[in-house]
Scaffold this motif. Structure first.
Motif, mmCIF file in Angstrom:
data_model
loop_
_atom_site.group_PDB
_atom_site.id
_atom_site.type_symbol
_atom_site.label_atom_id
_atom_site.label_comp_id
_atom_site.label_asym_id
_atom_site.label_seq_id
_atom_site.Cartn_x
_atom_site.Cartn_y
_atom_site.Cartn_z
ATOM 1 N N ILE A 208 0.952 -1.133 -0.374
ATOM 2 C CA ILE A 208 -0.020 -0.195 -0.146
ATOM 3 C C ILE A 208 1.031 1.260 -0.245
ATOM 4 O O ILE A 208 1.638 1.359 0.827
ATOM 5 N N GLU A 209 -0.039 2.298 -0.289
ATOM 6 C CA GLU A 209 0.555 3.651 -0.408
ATOM 7 C C GLU A 209 0.352 4.666 0.395
ATOM 8 O O GLU A 209 -1.297 4.528 0.346
ATOM 9 N N THR A 210 0.787 4.627 1.678
ATOM 10 C CA THR A 210 -0.095 5.891 2.576
ATOM 11 C C THR A 210 -0.613 6.931 2.315
ATOM 12 O O THR A 210 -0.303 7.376 1.329
ATOM 13 N N GLY A 211 -1.363 7.274 2.690
ATOM 14 C CA GLY A 211 -2.410 8.095 2.521
ATOM 15 C C GLY A 211 -3.312 8.108 0.990
ATOM 16 O O GLY A 211 -4.048 8.914 0.832
ATOM 17 N N LYS A 212 -3.183 6.661 -0.167
ATOM 18 C CA LYS A 212 -3.799 6.058 -0.690
ATOM 19 C C LYS A 212 -4.383 4.923 -0.210
ATOM 20 O O LYS A 212 -4.031 3.769 -0.021
ATOM 21 N N PRO A 213 -5.769 4.890 -1.273
ATOM 22 C CA PRO A 213 -7.001 4.258 -0.617
ATOM 23 C C PRO A 213 -7.061 2.031 -1.590
ATOM 24 O O PRO A 213 -7.684 1.726 -0.870
ATOM 25 N N PHE A 214 -5.730 2.469 -2.183
ATOM 26 C CA PHE A 214 -5.216 0.973 -3.453
ATOM 27 C C PHE A 214 -4.540 0.461 -2.958
ATOM 28 O O PHE A 214 -3.200 1.546 -2.566
ATOM 29 N N VAL A 215 -4.551 -1.095 -2.976
ATOM 30 C CA VAL A 215 -3.623 -1.897 -3.406
ATOM 31 C C VAL A 215 -2.352 -1.591 -4.464
ATOM 32 O O VAL A 215 -3.050 -1.751 -5.350
ATOM 33 N N ARG A 216 -1.114 -0.991 -4.331
ATOM 34 C CA ARG A 216 -0.550 -1.231 -5.641
ATOM 35 C C ARG A 216 -0.021 -2.461 -5.748
ATOM 36 O O ARG A 216 0.169 -2.702 -6.873
ATOM 37 N N ASN A 217 0.026 -3.196 -5.001
ATOM 38 C CA ASN A 217 0.669 -4.470 -5.486
ATOM 39 C C ASN A 217 0.541 -5.507 -4.828
ATOM 40 O O ASN A 217 -0.099 -5.430 -3.568
ATOM 41 N N PHE A 218 0.912 -6.905 -5.505
ATOM 42 C CA PHE A 218 0.484 -7.697 -4.318
ATOM 43 C C PHE A 218 1.069 -8.905 -4.578
ATOM 44 O O PHE A 218 1.772 -9.069 -5.321
ATOM 45 N N ILE A 219 1.991 -9.154 -3.782
ATOM 46 C CA ILE A 219 3.503 -10.102 -4.115
ATOM 47 C C ILE A 219 3.472 -11.062 -3.467
ATOM 48 O O ILE A 219 2.561 -11.336 -2.126
ATOM 49 N N THR A 220 3.293 -12.798 -4.192
ATOM 50 C CA THR A 220 3.085 -13.408 -3.542
ATOM 51 C C THR A 220 4.101 -14.234 -3.206
ATOM 52 O O THR A 220 5.457 -13.911 -3.972
ATOM 53 N N GLN A 221 4.405 -15.431 -3.142
ATOM 54 C CA GLN A 221 5.837 -16.633 -2.751
ATOM 55 C C GLN A 221 5.298 -16.819 -5.068
ATOM 56 O O GLN A 221 7.112 -17.085 -4.398
ATOM 57 N N SER A 222 4.987 -16.951 -5.443
ATOM 58 C CA SER A 222 5.405 -17.341 -5.992
ATOM 59 C C SER A 222 5.882 -16.735 -7.237
ATOM 60 O O SER A 222 7.320 -16.965 -8.250
#
Length: 444
Positions: A242-256
């Protein structure tokens, strides 16, 4: 170098992401220490974006079966759950309720299947007589010989007491849960996913009742070492960014995604030095052979999913009879076939693991897909780490089973095991680096 894989195009973003690691490879530490130090100084913002550049989100009011379709079609294990009531809030803590994954769905399916089967055994002749709430309450239970009677709010214990107390219609579907569900076939499938209140059960109900993993975000300026530790030592399968102050998930890092990135770095000195070593050089597999959770091919598929639920693991090897010879594997993701295939689910209570694997193999072969159940993907203790990384990345799987010369399972190597070979947790790292995510969770 033995077993060195041929050169292939690098994963997009790999060169930029690992540039700092390459520049630090000559530090006066062991290689793992150097890599740990490097990852501690690389920000999360430099990790490649998810495919398409947009994180797949699932609204909390999405029906459960629709959520399974989304996960299956996007070929992902989990996704952030968006709060439809967040409005215009710029705080991500208002926008997201958690993460939905196949693990939570397994818990929902198993609990509701058990409850529905018990209710059916208490005398309901059709699916229309049974409804199970998202939190495990029986919405209606058939009592008496003249037909179903709606009894709202009965718990599992109450149903059990009713059955034990003789309040069961003798002409019901059966006197025990498996018999009831098995005889009803398609009706039982309808109870779970096609009839109310199941049909309207939403992702939000799962998030509240069956949360498997926390929504533990990191910031763009957090270190990648934090992410790698969360994905390995701390057993998370995915980490939202996430980016502080922003409402959206910016990235989603997985094990894969991490292992895919590592694969793309073949040819670099630091990677080849580590990946050229055998599994046994790292003490892999970490788990002793007698602790590997497995299921036999002639056991019910229900038992395989129960094992995963009870032991909080993502998959189990399928063994041939009384021997430890591996013939296949079942993973958490395979629960989608039970929810999306009425023909498979209709025989859910009586379907053996082997029959389940054969059925799904036939379906996926016809559709040009690969369920990766049979044959099982295996390796030996002298296999190089690089070879295992190549297998995990190209086959898009989460574990490889270690076998001996007789193809007997002696261990398992997972994505998180692979990640742990490249880094370790420095003293006080949790306090210094994980503090952001923990504090954010406490403030939620």
């Amino acid at each position: 170098m033995a077993d060195k894989a041929p050169e292939t195009p690098k994963t997009p973003g790999c060169d930029a992401y690992f540039e700092k690691i390459q520049s630090r490879k000559k530090l006066p530490f062991t290689l793992q220490e150097a890599l740990t130090n490097a990852f501690a100084n690389i920000p999360v913002s430099s990790f490649p974006q998810v495919p398409g550049g947009k994180v797949i989100e699932i609204p909390a009011d999405t029906p459960i079966v629709e959520a399974v379709k989304i996960l299956s079609e996007q070929n992902i294990m989990s996704a952030p759950v968006r709060n439809p009531d967040a409005g215009t809030s710029l705080d991500w803590r208002d926008r997201y309720l958690g993460i939905i994954d196949y693990s939570a769905i397994i818990l929902w399916v198993l609990e509701n299947a058990e409850i529905a089967a018990v209710a059916l055994s208490a005398g309901s002749a059709t699916a229309a007589g049974v409804g199970v709430g998202a939190l495990g309450a029986i919405g209606a239970l058939a009592l008496g010989a003249t037909g179903p009677v709606a009894v709202a709010g009965l718990t599992v214990a109450a149903v059990g007491a009713a059955v034990a107390g003789g309040m069961v219609a003798e002409r019901g579907a059966g006197k025990d849960a498996p018999t009831a569900a098995g005889q009803l076939g398609e009706d039982f499938y309808k109870v779970i996913v096609q009839e109310e209140p199941f049909k309207s059960a939403t992702v939000q109900s799962i998030i509240k009742s069956f949360r498997w993993a926390p929504f533990l975000p990191v910031a763009l300026d957090s270190s990648m070492l934090t992410v790698l530790l969360l994905l390995s030592k701390y057993r998370l399968r995915s980490v939202p960014v996430i980016e502080t102050g922003k409402p959206f998930v910016r990235n989603f890092i997985t094990q894969s995604a991490v292992v895919q990135g590592l694969r793309g770095c073949r040819g670099r000195d630091w990677f080849d030095s580590i990946s050229g070593q055998s599994l046994s050089d790292f003490g892999l597999p970490f788990m002793p052979s007698d602790e590997v959770i497995s299921v036999k091919g002639d056991e019910l598929i229900l038992e395989a999913f129960k094992l995963m639920k009870d032991n909080e693991i993502g998959g189990v090897p399928v063994l041939d009879g009384s021997s430890k010879k591996i013939i296949g594997n079942i993973s958490i993701r395979d629960i989608r076939f039970l929810l999306l295939r009425a023909g498979v689910f209709s025989n859910f209570r009586q379907l053996t693991v082997t029959d389940f694997m054969d059925t799904i193999a036939s379906i996926t072969e016809t559709e040009g897909a690969n369920a990766a159940m049979k044959p099982a993907v295996t390796c030996r203790v002298d296999t190089t780490l690089g070879s295992v990384i190549e297998t995990l990345a190209t086959r898009h799987i989460h574990r490889v089973y270690v076998v001996n010369d007789e193809d007997e399972v002696t261990g398992v190597v997972t994505l998180r095991d692979v990640i742990s070979c490249f880094i370790y947790e420095p003293p006080n790292h949790f306090d210094n680096y994980l503090g952001f995510a923990v504090k954010e969770m406490l403030n939620k």
